[in-house]
Write a protein that holds these residues in place. Sequence first.
Motif, PDB file in Angstrom:
ATOM      1  N   VAL A  85      -0.662  -0.673  -4.432  1.00  0.00           N
ATOM      2  CA  VAL A  85       0.342  -0.372  -5.456  1.00  0.00           C
ATOM      3  C   VAL A  85       0.315  -1.497  -6.482  1.00  0.00           C
ATOM      4  CG1 VAL A  85       2.804  -0.027  -5.927  1.00  0.00           C
ATOM      5  CG2 VAL A  85       1.770   0.929  -3.845  1.00  0.00           C
ATOM      6  N   SER A 118       0.232   3.812  -7.955  1.00  0.00           N
ATOM      7  CA  SER A 118      -0.780   3.680  -6.900  1.00  0.00           C
ATOM      8  C   SER A 118      -2.167   3.621  -7.509  1.00  0.00           C
ATOM      9  CB  SER A 118      -0.700   4.865  -5.932  1.00  0.00           C
ATOM     10  OG  SER A 118       0.507   4.824  -5.224  1.00  0.00           O
ATOM     11  N   GLN A 174      -3.675   3.277  -0.738  1.00  0.00           N
ATOM     12  CA  GLN A 174      -4.046   2.678  -2.017  1.00  0.00           C
ATOM     13  C   GLN A 174      -3.114   1.514  -2.331  1.00  0.00           C
ATOM     14  OE1 GLN A 174      -3.785   5.885  -4.905  1.00  0.00           O
ATOM     15  NE2 GLN A 174      -6.016   5.989  -4.957  1.00  0.00           N
ATOM     16  N   LYS A 224       0.850  -1.188   0.000  1.00  0.00           N
ATOM     17  CA  LYS A 224       0.000   0.000   0.000  1.00  0.00           C
ATOM     18  C   LYS A 224       0.889   1.242   0.000  1.00  0.00           C
ATOM     19  CE  LYS A 224      -3.910  -2.269   0.955  1.00  0.00           C
ATOM     20  NZ  LYS A 224      -5.134  -2.230   0.244  1.00  0.00           N
ATOM     21  N   ASP A 225       0.390   2.343  -0.583  1.00  0.00           N
ATOM     22  CA  ASP A 225       1.135   3.600  -0.543  1.00  0.00           C
ATOM     23  C   ASP A 225       0.779   4.350   0.742  1.00  0.00           C
ATOM     24  OD1 ASP A 225      -1.337   4.807  -0.958  1.00  0.00           O
ATOM     25  OD2 ASP A 225      -0.877   5.503  -2.978  1.00  0.00           O
TER      26      ASP A 225
END
Length: 119
Positions: free
Chosen positions: A41, A63, A39, A34-35
């Motif tokens: 990736v 993302s 979100q 996740k970023d």
Amino acid sequence: MQSIPVDMTRLGAMTCIVAPEARIANRETGEVRKDREGQTVYTVGVAVRQEGRRASIIEISVSGEPVGIVEGVRVHVTGLTAFSWAMGDRHGLSFRADAITPAPAPAPASAGSRKSGDA
């Protein structure tokens, strides 16, 4: 890691060769990366064709799931950045983009651009 902005005007046609896949953070648990905003990736395999027949294949992280990106479609990459990395005796470049979208279809050739004798 040192980030290096990529001059997109120097790159030629870009084509998706591996459809977007969620990037795995932990192979043992299957956890996806996740970023900072939470979100998922995704990684997209892209063939970059420069002048003539010269081509390179790179994996680009982005993302959020890229919409409309499937194998074989031409793509437009926004905000491409390369990152140099080193881990023990290994080193290389990784790529990240702000967005990957389908490229607009090229305009069809006009009737006036046909060679004489074509019907």
